[in-house]
Write a protein that holds these residues in place. Sequence first.
Motif, short mmCIF file in Angstrom:
data_model
loop_
_atom_site.label_atom_id
_atom_site.label_comp_id
_atom_site.label_asym_id
_atom_site.label_seq_id
_atom_site.Cartn_x
_atom_site.Cartn_y
_atom_site.Cartn_z
N ASN A 5 -0.77 -5.60 18.69
CA ASN A 5 -1.39 -5.74 17.38
C ASN A 5 -0.05 -5.69 16.46
O ASN A 5 0.74 -4.92 16.56
CB ASN A 5 -2.27 -4.70 16.97
N ILE A 6 -0.24 -6.56 15.29
CA ILE A 6 0.84 -6.31 14.21
C ILE A 6 0.89 -4.97 13.65
O ILE A 6 1.73 -4.33 13.47
CB ILE A 6 0.62 -7.43 13.26
N ARG A 7 -0.42 -4.18 13.62
CA ARG A 7 -0.74 -2.99 13.15
C ARG A 7 -0.92 -2.43 14.30
O ARG A 7 -1.98 -2.21 14.89
CB ARG A 7 -1.73 -3.01 11.99
N ARG A 8 0.20 -1.82 14.75
CA ARG A 8 -0.27 -0.80 16.00
C ARG A 8 -1.11 0.45 16.02
O ARG A 8 -1.47 1.18 16.93
CB ARG A 8 1.00 -0.56 16.69
N ASP A 9 -1.36 0.72 14.65
CA ASP A 9 -2.32 1.75 14.59
C ASP A 9 -3.88 1.44 14.73
O ASP A 9 -4.65 2.09 14.84
CB ASP A 9 -2.22 2.43 13.07
N VAL A 10 -3.94 0.28 14.78
CA VAL A 10 -5.45 -0.53 15.11
C VAL A 10 -5.52 -0.86 16.65
O VAL A 10 -4.78 -1.42 16.96
CB VAL A 10 -5.38 -1.94 14.32
N THR A 11 -6.54 -0.12 17.14
CA THR A 11 -6.53 0.01 18.54
C THR A 11 -7.82 -1.23 18.92
O THR A 11 -7.83 -1.64 20.23
CB THR A 11 -7.12 1.24 19.19
N ASP A 12 -8.34 -1.87 18.26
CA ASP A 12 -9.24 -3.28 18.35
C ASP A 12 -8.79 -4.05 19.05
O ASP A 12 -7.73 -4.73 18.79
CB ASP A 12 -9.66 -3.49 17.12
N PRO A 13 -9.06 -4.53 20.35
CA PRO A 13 -8.63 -5.54 21.10
C PRO A 13 -8.69 -6.77 20.52
O PRO A 13 -8.10 -7.96 20.93
CB PRO A 13 -9.07 -5.21 22.64
N PHE A 14 -9.91 -6.88 19.90
CA PHE A 14 -9.97 -8.19 19.19
C PHE A 14 -9.31 -8.29 17.91
O PHE A 14 -9.88 -9.25 17.15
CB PHE A 14 -11.57 -8.47 18.95
N TYR A 15 -8.47 -7.67 17.43
CA TYR A 15 -7.92 -7.56 16.19
C TYR A 15 -6.82 -8.80 16.38
O TYR A 15 -6.39 -9.13 17.28
CB TYR A 15 -6.82 -6.40 16.09
N ARG A 16 -7.04 -9.93 15.30
CA ARG A 16 -6.65 -11.09 15.34
C ARG A 16 -5.28 -11.26 14.96
O ARG A 16 -4.69 -12.38 15.21
CB ARG A 16 -7.38 -12.22 14.61
N TYR A 17 -4.47 -10.33 14.47
CA TYR A 17 -3.30 -10.50 14.02
C TYR A 17 -2.26 -9.78 15.10
O TYR A 17 -2.31 -8.74 15.26
CB TYR A 17 -2.95 -9.61 12.79
N LYS A 18 -1.66 -10.73 16.11
CA LYS A 18 -0.71 -10.40 16.95
C LYS A 18 0.66 -10.80 16.84
O LYS A 18 1.06 -11.60 16.01
CB LYS A 18 -1.50 -10.97 18.41
N LYS A 102 -3.17 -2.94 -0.51
CA LYS A 102 -4.55 -2.94 -0.70
C LYS A 102 -5.53 -3.08 0.58
O LYS A 102 -6.06 -1.87 0.96
CB LYS A 102 -5.31 -3.83 -1.80
N CYS A 103 -5.43 -4.19 1.14
CA CYS A 103 -6.44 -4.34 2.24
C CYS A 103 -5.64 -4.18 3.69
O CYS A 103 -6.31 -4.20 4.94
CB CYS A 103 -7.04 -5.96 2.38
N LYS A 104 -4.23 -3.89 3.63
CA LYS A 104 -3.36 -3.76 4.77
C LYS A 104 -3.50 -4.81 5.75
O LYS A 104 -3.32 -4.82 7.06
CB LYS A 104 -3.99 -2.37 5.67
N ASN A 105 -3.64 -6.23 5.53
CA ASN A 105 -3.77 -7.15 6.36
C ASN A 105 -2.33 -7.80 6.17
O ASN A 105 -1.64 -7.62 5.03
CB ASN A 105 -4.66 -8.25 5.94
N PRO A 106 -1.61 -8.44 7.17
CA PRO A 106 -0.29 -9.00 7.23
C PRO A 106 -0.21 -10.32 6.53
O PRO A 106 0.65 -11.04 6.43
CB PRO A 106 -0.13 -8.88 8.56
N GLU A 107 -1.19 -10.90 5.71
CA GLU A 107 -1.33 -12.28 5.37
C GLU A 107 -0.72 -12.32 3.91
O GLU A 107 -1.51 -12.59 2.91
CB GLU A 107 -2.91 -12.74 5.09
N THR A 108 0.28 -11.96 3.97
CA THR A 108 1.09 -11.89 2.50
C THR A 108 2.39 -12.70 2.48
O THR A 108 2.95 -13.13 3.31
CB THR A 108 1.61 -10.50 2.17
N ASP A 109 2.59 -13.18 1.17
CA ASP A 109 3.75 -14.23 1.02
C ASP A 109 4.62 -13.41 0.02
O ASP A 109 4.35 -12.54 -0.65
CB ASP A 109 3.69 -15.60 0.50
N VAL A 110 6.01 -13.67 0.34
CA VAL A 110 6.97 -12.97 -0.44
C VAL A 110 7.37 -13.83 -1.73
O VAL A 110 7.52 -14.75 -1.84
CB VAL A 110 8.28 -12.67 0.26
N ILE A 111 7.23 -13.12 -2.92
CA ILE A 111 7.65 -13.72 -4.14
C ILE A 111 8.54 -12.96 -4.94
O ILE A 111 8.50 -11.83 -5.15
CB ILE A 111 6.31 -13.74 -5.15
#
Length: 423
Positions: A5-18, A102-111
């Motif tokens: 998981n991109i966030r290794r603190d998330v243990t959910d096996p279905f976490y979609r960010y890999k 805020k949401c801790k998702n990795p779906e960010t763009d750098v500006i």
Amino acid sequence: MATVNIRRDVTDPFYRYKMERLQSKIEGKGNGIKTVVVNLNSVAQSLARPPAYVIKYFGFELGAQANAKPTDERWIINGAHDAAKLQDYLDGFISKFVLCKKCKNPETDVIIKDDKIILDCKACGQRSDVDSRLKLSTFILRNETSGKGGKKNKADKKTRREQRNKKNDSANGENGSPGDSNSDNGDAENGDVALEAGSDDELTRRIKTEAETIAAEEADEVQWSVDVSEEAVRARAKELPDDLKRSLVIEDADGDCADGPSAYDELGSWVQDKAKEKGGVAKLSDVDIYVKAKEYGIESKHKTLAVLAQTMFDNDIAKQIPDRAALLKKMITSERHEKAFLGGIERFVGKDRPDLIGQIPAILLRLFEEDIIAEETLKAWGSKASKKYVDIATSKKVRKAAAPFLEWLENAESESEEESDDE
């Protein structure tokens, strides 16, 4: 290929960010040992970040040289570093430069906007700033705002240095650098003009503000001027510890060793004493050092840089250089200043702390990346040994240790020229 998981603190096996688990291999031995991050391109792609950002982050965190422009997709960090250790550092990179605040998702763009790095989240719409004090932030801003051409980067760096030196010269009230004359006998009152010149230089503002505060609160206790006549200096110098007199290398205008301790020795002694008093040289502020140099009337002298190089660092010198960058950029105003500072570093590492010789590549890289020492000066310094600051054998040993950095510098030049020809 194993994924995590991109966030290794998330243990959910279905976490979609890999992403792929980092893989590395260690090559070479001795001073030439290095770590190749085998799948960095794939990992960086999963994070939607350039691999150069990741490898530079590793380099900054490890205090090691890392190549950000490989020609063969071999992303290399000097030294031996296992994959598990790098994976831990990658978590830090993801937290600071990828995840939405805020949401801790990795779906960010750098500006990049107004010299700030902003993470624009596509998941929740939040825009958050990246800490500009981070070393990688400086690297990103330089690369994103200077264009892809290596020559342009170097031209920008040279322009910034020229503008900085021009600003310092103007603040000193002279057309040229007061510390770069052959006699090196600048007016001791130039520093007073600098404090009143209205410069927008951050360090100057801090110096002026703190000096005014101290003067207002301790007007009856603090002596802001020092008698720097030859008689007064020599009288005070008699009290200097012998080990400091032997360790500091100061030369007179003709290139010969001075007949005895001077204001430069006193400055070095003061830095060492204050460092002990405060519990470490890292706790001694740039403002304190500059104001003390100004008291002695040597804040614009090139010899002062040789003294500071030998006294205001400890074993963590490679990590401390970025923190001292503001002070060094203010005080290094010519090639002569650059050479004196390199000479002081050479003695500090080669003679005073020979165990640090292995850190020479990292030290030089920091000086180059922080725009403190020009590329041309570094190449000239590395081209031949000198007995000006240390014995010739030690000088050769230091330059031999610097070989990986100097080789990287040459390769970076070649790559820049190739990129320019391709455009």
